[in-house]
Motif scaffolding. Structure first.
Motif, PDB file in Angstrom:
ATOM      1  N   THR A   5       0.833  -1.203   0.000  1.00  0.00           N
ATOM      2  CA  THR A   5       0.000   0.000   0.000  1.00  0.00           C
ATOM      3  C   THR A   5       0.863   1.247   0.000  1.00  0.00           C
ATOM      4  O   THR A   5       0.608   2.204  -0.749  1.00  0.00           O
ATOM      5  CB  THR A   5      -0.920   0.009   1.248  1.00  0.00           C
ATOM      6  OG1 THR A   5      -1.676  -1.196   1.293  1.00  0.00           O
ATOM      7  CG2 THR A   5      -1.861   1.207   1.214  1.00  0.00           C
ATOM      8  N   ARG A   6       1.902   1.249   0.811  1.00  0.00           N
ATOM      9  CA  ARG A   6       2.797   2.410   0.877  1.00  0.00           C
ATOM     10  C   ARG A   6       3.588   2.569  -0.418  1.00  0.00           C
ATOM     11  O   ARG A   6       3.822   3.690  -0.870  1.00  0.00           O
ATOM     12  CB  ARG A   6       3.744   2.266   2.075  1.00  0.00           C
ATOM     13  CG  ARG A   6       3.036   2.482   3.396  1.00  0.00           C
ATOM     14  CD  ARG A   6       3.974   2.605   4.565  1.00  0.00           C
ATOM     15  NE  ARG A   6       3.242   3.067   5.733  1.00  0.00           N
ATOM     16  CZ  ARG A   6       2.982   4.318   6.011  1.00  0.00           C
ATOM     17  NH1 ARG A   6       3.427   5.267   5.199  1.00  0.00           N
ATOM     18  NH2 ARG A   6       2.301   4.657   7.078  1.00  0.00           N
ATOM     19  N   TYR A   7       4.012   1.464  -1.009  1.00  0.00           N
ATOM     20  CA  TYR A   7       4.714   1.553  -2.286  1.00  0.00           C
ATOM     21  C   TYR A   7       3.798   2.129  -3.366  1.00  0.00           C
ATOM     22  O   TYR A   7       4.248   2.870  -4.251  1.00  0.00           O
ATOM     23  CB  TYR A   7       5.230   0.177  -2.716  1.00  0.00           C
ATOM     24  CG  TYR A   7       6.666  -0.079  -2.328  1.00  0.00           C
ATOM     25  CD1 TYR A   7       7.697   0.705  -2.838  1.00  0.00           C
ATOM     26  CD2 TYR A   7       7.003  -1.110  -1.461  1.00  0.00           C
ATOM     27  CE1 TYR A   7       9.017   0.474  -2.492  1.00  0.00           C
ATOM     28  CE2 TYR A   7       8.330  -1.351  -1.107  1.00  0.00           C
ATOM     29  CZ  TYR A   7       9.327  -0.548  -1.626  1.00  0.00           C
ATOM     30  OH  TYR A   7      10.641  -0.775  -1.269  1.00  0.00           O
ATOM     31  N   ILE A  13       8.937  11.997  -1.064  1.00  0.00           N
ATOM     32  CA  ILE A  13      10.120  11.745  -0.230  1.00  0.00           C
ATOM     33  C   ILE A  13       9.710  11.178   1.123  1.00  0.00           C
ATOM     34  O   ILE A  13      10.312  10.218   1.624  1.00  0.00           O
ATOM     35  CB  ILE A  13      10.941  13.032  -0.051  1.00  0.00           C
ATOM     36  CG1 ILE A  13      11.592  13.416  -1.388  1.00  0.00           C
ATOM     37  CG2 ILE A  13      12.014  12.866   1.020  1.00  0.00           C
ATOM     38  CD1 ILE A  13      12.242  14.779  -1.372  1.00  0.00           C
ATOM     39  N   ASP A  14       8.662  11.746   1.729  1.00  0.00           N
ATOM     40  CA  ASP A  14       8.198  11.253   3.023  1.00  0.00           C
ATOM     41  C   ASP A  14       7.686   9.816   2.921  1.00  0.00           C
ATOM     42  O   ASP A  14       7.895   9.005   3.833  1.00  0.00           O
ATOM     43  CB  ASP A  14       7.093  12.165   3.567  1.00  0.00           C
ATOM     44  CG  ASP A  14       7.637  13.490   4.072  1.00  0.00           C
ATOM     45  OD1 ASP A  14       8.872  13.606   4.190  1.00  0.00           O
ATOM     46  OD2 ASP A  14       6.833  14.409   4.329  1.00  0.00           O
ATOM     47  N   ALA A  15       7.005   9.496   1.810  1.00  0.00           N
ATOM     48  CA  ALA A  15       6.495   8.134   1.622  1.00  0.00           C
ATOM     49  C   ALA A  15       7.641   7.135   1.541  1.00  0.00           C
ATOM     50  O   ALA A  15       7.602   6.058   2.151  1.00  0.00           O
ATOM     51  CB  ALA A  15       5.636   8.069   0.359  1.00  0.00           C
ATOM     52  N   VAL A  16       8.687   7.493   0.794  1.00  0.00           N
ATOM     53  CA  VAL A  16       9.851   6.616   0.660  1.00  0.00           C
ATOM     54  C   VAL A  16      10.584   6.495   1.990  1.00  0.00           C
ATOM     55  O   VAL A  16      11.081   5.409   2.346  1.00  0.00           O
ATOM     56  CB  VAL A  16      10.795   7.150  -0.440  1.00  0.00           C
ATOM     57  CG1 VAL A  16      12.114   6.385  -0.437  1.00  0.00           C
ATOM     58  CG2 VAL A  16      10.137   7.043  -1.806  1.00  0.00           C
ATOM     59  N   GLN A  63      19.316   5.947   6.163  1.00  0.00           N
ATOM     60  CA  GLN A  63      20.045   7.169   6.499  1.00  0.00           C
ATOM     61  C   GLN A  63      19.926   8.206   5.387  1.00  0.00           C
ATOM     62  O   GLN A  63      19.700   9.392   5.632  1.00  0.00           O
ATOM     63  CB  GLN A  63      21.515   6.829   6.757  1.00  0.00           C
ATOM     64  CG  GLN A  63      22.386   8.022   7.129  1.00  0.00           C
ATOM     65  CD  GLN A  63      22.254   8.399   8.586  1.00  0.00           C
ATOM     66  OE1 GLN A  63      21.248   8.092   9.215  1.00  0.00           O
ATOM     67  NE2 GLN A  63      23.237   9.071   9.127  1.00  0.00           N
ATOM     68  N   ILE A  64      20.055   7.757   4.138  1.00  0.00           N
ATOM     69  CA  ILE A  64      19.946   8.666   2.995  1.00  0.00           C
ATOM     70  C   ILE A  64      18.540   9.235   2.904  1.00  0.00           C
ATOM     71  O   ILE A  64      18.351  10.456   2.756  1.00  0.00           O
ATOM     72  CB  ILE A  64      20.311   7.927   1.690  1.00  0.00           C
ATOM     73  CG1 ILE A  64      21.783   7.516   1.691  1.00  0.00           C
ATOM     74  CG2 ILE A  64      20.018   8.809   0.474  1.00  0.00           C
ATOM     75  CD1 ILE A  64      22.160   6.605   0.543  1.00  0.00           C
ATOM     76  N   SER A  65      17.529   8.361   2.984  1.00  0.00           N
ATOM     77  CA  SER A  65      16.139   8.795   2.834  1.00  0.00           C
ATOM     78  C   SER A  65      15.720   9.750   3.942  1.00  0.00           C
ATOM     79  O   SER A  65      15.063  10.764   3.695  1.00  0.00           O
ATOM     80  CB  SER A  65      15.209   7.569   2.826  1.00  0.00           C
ATOM     81  OG  SER A  65      15.493   6.729   1.748  1.00  0.00           O
ATOM     82  N   LEU A  66      16.127   9.431   5.177  1.00  0.00           N
ATOM     83  CA  LEU A  66      15.690  10.247   6.297  1.00  0.00           C
ATOM     84  C   LEU A  66      16.320  11.637   6.257  1.00  0.00           C
ATOM     85  O   LEU A  66      15.645  12.645   6.459  1.00  0.00           O
ATOM     86  CB  LEU A  66      16.009   9.534   7.607  1.00  0.00           C
ATOM     87  CG  LEU A  66      15.259  10.083   8.829  1.00  0.00           C
ATOM     88  CD1 LEU A  66      14.895   8.964   9.772  1.00  0.00           C
ATOM     89  CD2 LEU A  66      16.112  11.105   9.555  1.00  0.00           C
TER      90      LEU A  66
END
Length: 381
Positions: A91-93, A127-130, A185-188
């Motif tokens: 669902t999130r993807y 970005i927040d979803a990922v 770490q990259i995504s956050l």
């Protein structure tokens, strides 16, 4: 400035492919165990898989509720059903790919950097979803992949024989665990505007090596303890979890909106802390991380001494010399990479802070700070 690129979209597509492949691999391994009559191993694999999946679905559903504010009850019921059927990540993807495609291929954020207009909003949503997916994958990694990896190595050393596919699976698992921490770490950092971005090949490579080496040394050490005595291994893991859980209690974390979810979050962080350091408050961590790996070094040395002087049958095996050298070598290399990363390649050192004029301010800035409140203080180091 938050932008979701075509490369980010491609990586998201690759991420869901890997996620599906991981599920297929678990089903294949479990079915092989049952077909070979190794029912206990098959049940253990299923337990790790189901337990981690249940916890991930709970967090995912609660985050959906928090993000929706006052959601449509019908829509929320459908989301609950999807999570009940263990489809939370899918669902999130779906939302991540939908918003990500629009941000990467349909929108141009260059004209809306300072206004908080529609383009910048869709980039932020993607970005927040990922980022949420990345954190859920970190939970899954340390709740499922790490215990299964210890089990695989234990079986390999206990029977002292294995097919090439088992060696390949173990190496892939080590790399997967390390990569999931780097990806998170990259995504956050990308999702928090006032944090230095985690970009550039050298910092990512050093960080990946630090995680890979320290995790390899520690997981091999736990596998050795398990080989010596399974009960001792369980007590060691419980003791380490108790220390990690107690530390999160002392930090007074406020990650979740309810007490029960906060308790579950602290429980999961305690499990993560068994394997690697996790900064739960986004504060300076030099003292904490130094203490953490000092304890790891002492426990690892203690395990090696016990193996040498307590149970000679283990030291007589051919694999013991190779495993011992690997533990010591990877631990030393991991500590060196950690020191180099913090002294040279940490984002606060390697990159300069963006000037204040490049940041969103005013009402848009206040709104953005509120929207990222859940993840802004949780930077893994």
């Amino acid at each position: 400035i938050m932008t979701f690129t075509k490369l980010n979209f491609t990586m998201s597509v690759l991420g869901i492919v890997i996620y599906v492949a991981d599920i297929a691999a678990d089903i294949w391994v479990t079915s092989n165990y049952f077909c070979e009559g190794q029912y206990s191993l098959g049940i253990l694999t299923l337990v790790f898989r189901l337990l981690s999946s249940i916890i991930v679905q709970i967090f995912s559903y609660e985050w959906f509720k928090d993000d929706c504010g006052s959601p449509d009850p019908v829509k929320l019921n459908w989301i609950f059903l999807l999570h009940f059927l263990h489809g939370g990540i899918f669902t999130r993807y779906w939302f991540a790919l939908k918003d990500g495609y629009q941000a990467a291929f349909k929108q141009n954020s260059s004209g809306d950097k300072l206004t908080g207009g529609p383009a910048s909003i869709i980039h932020k949503r993607a970005i927040d979803a990922v980022t949420d997916i990345s954190m859920l994958k970190v939970f899954k990694t340390f709740l499922e992949t790490s215990p299964q990896l210890i089990l695989q190595i234990y079986i390999l050393m206990e029977h002292d024989k294995a097919a090439f596919s088992q060696y390949a699976s173990i190496i892939t698992s080590f790399s997967s665990i390390s990569w999931s921490t780097l990806d998170y770490q990259i995504s956050l950092r990308k999702s928090v505007p006032d944090k230095n971005q985690f970009s550039g090949v050298p910092p990512k490579l050093i960080y990946l090596l630090y995680k890979l080496f320290t995790l390899t040394s520690w997981i091999l050490s736990i596998a050795l303890v398990t080989l010596l005595n399974i009960i001792s291994s369980i007590f060691l893991l419980i003791f380490l979890w108790t220390l990690g859980f107690s530390w999160t209690l002392k930090q007074h974390t406020t990650f979740c909106t309810s007490k029960r979810m906060e308790f579950l979050y602290r429980t999961v962080v305690g499990i993560i802390l068994i394997f690697t350091f996790f900064n739960v408050k986004g504060e300076k961590t030099k003292m904490y991380i130094s203490s953490y790996y000092a304890i790891h070094v002492l426990v690892t040395l203690g395990i090696m001494c016990v193996c040498l002087f307590w149970k000679t049958s283990v030291t007589e095996q051919l694999y013991f010399t190779f495993v011992s050298i690997t533990i010591v070598l990877t631990l030393g290399l991991g500590i060196i990479c950690l020191i180099v990363y913090n002294m040279v390649f940490h984002p606060t050192i390697y990159f300069k802070q963006e000037s204040a004029s490049d940041k969103v301010d005013g009402l848009a800035g206040e709104r953005e700070k509120e929207e990222i409140s859940r993840i802004r203080n949780f930077i893994m180091e």
